[in-house]
Design a protein around this motif. Sequence first.
Motif, PDB file in Angstrom:
ATOM      1  N   ASN A 199     -53.820  -3.591  25.960  1.00 46.02           N
ATOM      2  CA  ASN A 199     -53.757  -2.792  24.725  1.00 46.02           C
ATOM      3  C   ASN A 199     -53.370  -3.641  23.518  1.00 46.02           C
ATOM      4  N   GLU A 200     -53.759  -4.925  23.554  1.00 50.67           N
ATOM      5  CA  GLU A 200     -53.488  -5.822  22.444  1.00 50.67           C
ATOM      6  C   GLU A 200     -54.788  -6.154  21.724  1.00 50.67           C
ATOM      7  N   LEU A 201     -54.658  -6.489  20.448  1.00 49.66           N
ATOM      8  CA  LEU A 201     -55.817  -6.809  19.631  1.00 49.66           C
ATOM      9  C   LEU A 201     -56.568  -8.009  20.203  1.00 49.66           C
ATOM     10  N   MET A 202     -57.878  -7.853  20.315  1.00 47.31           N
ATOM     11  CA  MET A 202     -58.753  -8.941  20.741  1.00 47.31           C
ATOM     12  C   MET A 202     -59.794  -9.183  19.658  1.00 47.31           C
ATOM     13  N   ILE A 203     -60.014 -10.451  19.305  1.00 44.31           N
ATOM     14  CA  ILE A 203     -60.990 -10.802  18.276  1.00 44.31           C
ATOM     15  C   ILE A 203     -62.008 -11.762  18.872  1.00 44.31           C
ATOM     16  N   VAL A 204     -63.281 -11.478  18.647  1.00 44.55           N
ATOM     17  CA  VAL A 204     -64.381 -12.332  19.079  1.00 44.55           C
ATOM     18  C   VAL A 204     -65.112 -12.833  17.838  1.00 44.55           C
ATOM     19  N   GLY A 205     -65.295 -14.147  17.751  1.00 44.71           N
ATOM     20  CA  GLY A 205     -66.034 -14.697  16.627  1.00 44.71           C
ATOM     21  C   GLY A 205     -65.506 -16.055  16.209  1.00 44.71           C
ATOM     22  N   PRO A 206     -66.188 -16.697  15.280  1.00 45.73           N
ATOM     23  CA  PRO A 206     -67.394 -16.178  14.631  1.00 45.73           C
ATOM     24  C   PRO A 206     -68.630 -16.294  15.522  1.00 45.73           C
ATOM     25  N   LEU A 207     -69.410 -15.224  15.553  1.00 49.40           N
ATOM     26  CA  LEU A 207     -70.692 -15.211  16.232  1.00 49.40           C
ATOM     27  C   LEU A 207     -71.786 -15.411  15.191  1.00 49.40           C
ATOM     28  N   THR A 208     -72.782 -16.186  15.530  1.00 48.26           N
ATOM     29  CA  THR A 208     -73.842 -16.496  14.576  1.00 48.26           C
ATOM     30  C   THR A 208     -74.795 -15.315  14.404  1.00 48.26           C
ATOM     31  N   VAL A 209     -75.098 -15.002  13.155  1.00 48.23           N
ATOM     32  CA  VAL A 209     -76.055 -13.953  12.826  1.00 48.23           C
ATOM     33  C   VAL A 209     -77.349 -14.601  12.341  1.00 48.23           C
ATOM     34  N   ARG A 210     -78.442 -14.214  12.965  1.00 49.32           N
ATOM     35  CA  ARG A 210     -79.775 -14.637  12.519  1.00 49.32           C
ATOM     36  C   ARG A 210     -80.603 -13.377  12.358  1.00 49.32           C
ATOM     37  N   SER A 211     -80.857 -13.018  11.123  1.00 46.29           N
ATOM     38  CA  SER A 211     -81.598 -11.789  10.871  1.00 46.29           C
ATOM     39  C   SER A 211     -82.566 -12.030   9.727  1.00 46.29           C
ATOM     40  N   ALA A 212     -83.094 -10.950   9.180  1.00 47.35           N
ATOM     41  CA  ALA A 212     -84.017 -11.061   8.051  1.00 47.35           C
ATOM     42  C   ALA A 212     -83.923  -9.810   7.206  1.00 47.35           C
TER      43      ALA A 212
ATOM     44  N   SER B  57     -85.113  -6.744   5.248  1.00 46.84           N
ATOM     45  CA  SER B  57     -86.277  -5.871   5.413  1.00 46.84           C
ATOM     46  C   SER B  57     -87.048  -5.681   4.115  1.00 46.84           C
ATOM     47  N   HIS B  58     -86.502  -6.132   2.990  1.00 46.76           N
ATOM     48  CA  HIS B  58     -87.207  -6.014   1.711  1.00 46.76           C
ATOM     49  C   HIS B  58     -88.239  -7.119   1.520  1.00 46.76           C
ATOM     50  N   HIS B  59     -87.889  -8.354   1.911  1.00 44.63           N
ATOM     51  CA  HIS B  59     -88.777  -9.489   1.686  1.00 44.63           C
ATOM     52  C   HIS B  59     -89.056 -10.302   2.945  1.00 44.63           C
ATOM     53  N   PHE B  60     -88.445  -9.915   4.078  1.00 42.32           N
ATOM     54  CA  PHE B  60     -88.568 -10.687   5.320  1.00 42.32           C
ATOM     55  C   PHE B  60     -88.041 -12.109   5.155  1.00 42.32           C
ATOM     56  N   CYS B  61     -87.071 -12.272   4.277  1.00 43.33           N
ATOM     57  CA  CYS B  61     -86.425 -13.565   4.114  1.00 43.33           C
ATOM     58  C   CYS B  61     -85.231 -13.652   5.059  1.00 43.33           C
ATOM     59  N   PRO B  62     -84.893 -14.854   5.524  1.00 45.83           N
ATOM     60  CA  PRO B  62     -83.786 -14.993   6.480  1.00 45.83           C
ATOM     61  C   PRO B  62     -82.448 -14.518   5.922  1.00 45.83           C
ATOM     62  N   VAL B  63     -81.644 -13.972   6.820  1.00 48.33           N
ATOM     63  CA  VAL B  63     -80.234 -13.648   6.565  1.00 48.33           C
ATOM     64  C   VAL B  63     -79.448 -14.388   7.641  1.00 48.33           C
ATOM     65  N   ILE B  64     -78.653 -15.348   7.227  1.00 49.33           N
ATOM     66  CA  ILE B  64     -77.937 -16.215   8.162  1.00 49.33           C
ATOM     67  C   ILE B  64     -76.445 -16.132   7.869  1.00 49.33           C
ATOM     68  N   GLY B  65     -75.650 -15.913   8.905  1.00 50.75           N
ATOM     69  CA  GLY B  65     -74.218 -15.818   8.657  1.00 50.75           C
ATOM     70  C   GLY B  65     -73.392 -15.768   9.917  1.00 50.75           C
ATOM     71  N   LYS B  66     -72.208 -15.189   9.795  1.00 50.61           N
ATOM     72  CA  LYS B  66     -71.252 -15.090  10.884  1.00 50.61           C
ATOM     73  C   LYS B  66     -70.708 -13.675  10.950  1.00 50.61           C
ATOM     74  N   ILE B  67     -70.237 -13.326  12.151  1.00 62.03           N
ATOM     75  CA  ILE B  67     -69.667 -11.998  12.333  1.00 62.03           C
ATOM     76  C   ILE B  67     -68.429 -12.114  13.223  1.00 62.03           C
ATOM     77  N   TRP B  68     -67.411 -11.305  12.908  1.00 64.98           N
ATOM     78  CA  TRP B  68     -66.189 -11.242  13.699  1.00 64.98           C
ATOM     79  C   TRP B  68     -65.992  -9.805  14.182  1.00 64.98           C
ATOM     80  N   ILE B  69     -65.585  -9.664  15.432  1.00 62.64           N
ATOM     81  CA  ILE B  69     -65.411  -8.350  16.038  1.00 62.64           C
ATOM     82  C   ILE B  69     -63.987  -8.237  16.561  1.00 62.64           C
ATOM     83  N   GLY B  70     -63.275  -7.214  16.118  1.00 67.18           N
ATOM     84  CA  GLY B  70     -61.938  -6.937  16.610  1.00 67.18           C
ATOM     85  C   GLY B  70     -61.924  -5.656  17.421  1.00 67.18           C
ATOM     86  N   VAL B  71     -61.324  -5.709  18.602  1.00 64.35           N
ATOM     87  CA  VAL B  71     -61.287  -4.553  19.492  1.00 64.35           C
ATOM     88  C   VAL B  71     -59.834  -4.254  19.864  1.00 64.35           C
TER      89      VAL B  71
END
Length: 242
Positions: A115-128, A130-144
């Motif tokens: 029952n303690e905070l767990m954090i996962v990341g940074p995970l790499t984001v590779r997306s695009a 939807s307006h121009h189909f241009c890449p979206v590149i970044g990081k994401i952090w998840i806390g549970v």
Amino acid sequence: MSSQPAAAMTTTPPDEEGTPVSVKIRERINASRKRFNANDNIAEFIEPGELERLLDEVEVKMQGVLDSMVIDTAGDHNTNNTARRVAKMYLNEVFKGRYVTQPPITEFPNAEHLNELMIVGPLTVRSACSHHFCPVIGKIWIGVMPNEHTNVIGLSKYARLVDWVMGRPQIQEEAVVQLADLIMEKTQPDGLAIVMEASHFCMSWRGVRDMDSKMINSVMRGVFLKDSALRREFLSLIPRKN
């Protein structure tokens, strides 16, 4: 008068019944009264073998785009097979999250009542975008914040879920909400926090061409909304760097 390149005269390849496979898939979706937006997964409506035929269809349509852009793909060795490469890139790589089922996720009971905070990341984001189909590149952090009834999943499975959701044409605000909904459904925690930071090529590659701008947004669920101290702890533990 110069002759028209053979590639420019191609048409959508029909299946054995003469109907383009994209039409059949769309008909199934409409019959189920489901939507098929850019960031939706439609794998349940694609039958075995149809993804390969869909790739052929996209290749033909992409060749038409290149022809309309007045690119001599027959004479230019650099673009000779570009239509096929782009079709494979869209369906099998960058937008794969639309066309394949959710990756298998093994869930385990919270036997130790973590029952303690767990954090996962940074995970790499590779997306695009939807307006121009241009890449979206970044990081994401998840806390549970788990509870005794929470399903525990392996750390690598978070990365697989991120890749599946982000592998579609997206806008960042909706992508983070989609991911949060999925993880909440899978793990049933007391709280979930997600922060995403990404560069959008639709701003740096075109438009204003601002190379340094990033977009940061977050989603907080459960105790992360109610407990400001927990929320601050999560945010303070994220090792963000410019």
